[in-house]
Design an enzyme around this catalytic site. Sequence first.
Site, PDB file in Angstrom:
ATOM      1  N   THR A  13     -27.815  -2.917   2.668  1.00 46.09           N
ATOM      2  CA  THR A  13     -28.635  -2.772   3.879  1.00 46.09           C
ATOM      3  C   THR A  13     -29.238  -1.366   3.971  1.00 46.09           C
ATOM      4  O   THR A  13     -30.455  -1.211   4.143  1.00 46.09           O
ATOM      5  CB  THR A  13     -27.758  -3.040   5.126  1.00 46.09           C
ATOM      6  OG1 THR A  13     -27.133  -4.298   4.934  1.00 46.09           O
ATOM      7  CG2 THR A  13     -28.566  -3.040   6.396  1.00 46.09           C
ATOM      8  N   ILE A 135     -28.541   8.460  14.986  1.00 44.61           N
ATOM      9  CA  ILE A 135     -28.489   9.575  15.954  1.00 44.61           C
ATOM     10  C   ILE A 135     -28.219  10.880  15.189  1.00 44.61           C
ATOM     11  O   ILE A 135     -27.242  10.948  14.442  1.00 44.61           O
ATOM     12  CB  ILE A 135     -27.350   9.364  16.991  1.00 44.61           C
ATOM     13  CG1 ILE A 135     -27.479   8.016  17.697  1.00 44.61           C
ATOM     14  CG2 ILE A 135     -27.315  10.519  17.979  1.00 44.61           C
ATOM     15  CD1 ILE A 135     -26.315   7.693  18.639  1.00 44.61           C
ATOM     16  N   GLU A 189     -18.577  -8.183  10.884  1.00 47.18           N
ATOM     17  CA  GLU A 189     -18.312  -8.611   9.503  1.00 47.18           C
ATOM     18  C   GLU A 189     -17.384  -9.819   9.515  1.00 47.18           C
ATOM     19  O   GLU A 189     -16.660 -10.055  10.489  1.00 47.18           O
ATOM     20  CB  GLU A 189     -17.578  -7.485   8.760  1.00 47.18           C
ATOM     21  CG  GLU A 189     -18.232  -6.138   8.814  1.00 47.18           C
ATOM     22  CD  GLU A 189     -19.251  -5.947   7.710  1.00 47.18           C
ATOM     23  OE1 GLU A 189     -19.263  -6.754   6.773  1.00 47.18           O
ATOM     24  OE2 GLU A 189     -20.037  -4.997   7.816  1.00 47.18           O
ATOM     25  N   LYS A 204     -15.327   8.382  12.076  1.00 44.24           N
ATOM     26  CA  LYS A 204     -16.457   9.134  12.639  1.00 44.24           C
ATOM     27  C   LYS A 204     -15.979  10.269  13.556  1.00 44.24           C
ATOM     28  O   LYS A 204     -16.517  11.379  13.500  1.00 44.24           O
ATOM     29  CB  LYS A 204     -17.384   8.177  13.400  1.00 44.24           C
ATOM     30  CG  LYS A 204     -18.067   7.170  12.470  1.00 44.24           C
ATOM     31  CD  LYS A 204     -18.743   6.055  13.257  1.00 44.24           C
ATOM     32  CE  LYS A 204     -19.368   5.021  12.344  1.00 44.24           C
ATOM     33  NZ  LYS A 204     -19.764   3.790  13.047  1.00 44.24           N
TER      34      LYS A 204
HETATM   35  N1  HSE Z   1     -19.873  -1.183  11.505  1.00 48.06           N
HETATM   36  C1  HSE Z   1     -20.306  -0.030  12.230  1.00 48.06           C
HETATM   37  C2  HSE Z   1     -20.559  -0.408  13.677  1.00 48.06           C
HETATM   38  C3  HSE Z   1     -21.538   0.633  11.686  1.00 48.06           C
HETATM   39  O1  HSE Z   1     -20.303  -1.546  14.077  1.00 48.06           O
HETATM   40  O2  HSE Z   1     -20.989   0.448  14.423  1.00 48.06           O
HETATM   41  C4  HSE Z   1     -21.244   1.394  10.437  1.00 48.06           C
HETATM   42  O3  HSE Z   1     -20.252   2.352  10.644  1.00 48.06           O
END
Ligand code: HSE
Length: 435
Positions: A13, A135, A189, A204
Amino acid sequence: MKPVNIGLLGLGTVGGGTAAVLRDNAEEISRRLGREVRISAVCDLSEEKARQTCPSAAFVKDPFELVAREDVDVVVELFGGTGIAKEAVLKAIENGKHIVTANKKLLAEYGNEIFPLAEEKNVMVQFEAAVAGGIPIIKALREGLAANRIKSIAGIINGTSNFILSEMREKGSAFADVLKEAQALGYAEADPTFDIEGNDAGHKITIMSALAFGTPMNFSACYLEGISKLDSRDIKYAEELGYRIKLLGITRKAEKGIELRVHPTLIPESRLLANVNGVMNAVRVNADMVGETLYYGAGAGALPTASAVVADIIDIARLIEADTGHRVPHLAFQPAQVQAQTILPMDEITSSYYLRVQAKDEPGTLGQIAALLAQENVSIEALIQKGVINQTTAEIVILTHSTVEKRIKSAIAGIEALVCVDKPVTMIRMESLHD
Ligand code: HSE
């Protein structure tokens, strides 16, 4: 000036999005940069896809061959994960290639290996796309807020969880039903564990915490609690009390150390973060000089994430010839100033709390619960009885003032031991977002 040559690892992606942005905005990018950005080599499982997406790039089957090519200045790692991606990134750095990656797991778990090697080899590792997709929060933390001591960061940094929580609130649906819907829509997913159990947000917030406080990566010390056990009743009760429940990544510089945690959190509905819905992300940073700043946007998706990847490529291209001392340090602080600091265990963090207790609807129940909280010096902000579940049992919702977590846990243990109370007591942390 000669073009900057990119070697692209992965055409999923974000890889496909990166190729599209470089193609569709080529003119705008070279107007800004003063030189062309060219994908010279691409590695993907599908040769056909590679040839279709990047027709003028060389197709390379072996990632280790790509990261050794003479015609590659910058390796853009979009494989994800920590297997081949890690080995290829380390090898690319060894070969003197600059790196752009969207791989939060790789940096949160192996950044302490990757960044020192990059410094030794004089190469840049850029990772804007690793946190909150499109962002520019890494740019803000490393550069825009460089004059400040950062006090705290709180972010909605997983779009999948935010979508699920938004739907649960709007429709009153159960977690499992909304998860199925999110999977059908392609937001979640097939194996959603990393998103819904807090791992993705943990990676993060770990990266942002390191940048904010000048520490190494501390992912193993990050507390992770996801949304899979949330009851839609609590979302409803929170709303009745003027709060929304969000999965927040939080890091805060406290007196005794750094708080680093991911968990569902009640926040007042009047706060901007409370109104970030669906798959959108937002990060609030509180810093000593500027005060509160807030960053909102798409946290995932091909083009928003590619926007961050390409911005990193442009940054590298601008600084490629610069003396290393003129580059922005990987972790925002000079490498010699990156210092380990205590990450507080959850018992030592400070928060307010939402408690839901099922108890016998009889005289003295509330008094006993209140006494146990008082014994731990926990002050009650609000307390309501939410009607009767059956003829003998009532639900009581309590909001507390701020306290150290070990005290609330001790009070809960006492409450659960009461004969008049059904186990377990539900506890959700609550943040005012004022500090
Ligand atoms: N899977 C993540 C989300 C995005 O749902 O924000 C990629 O880190």
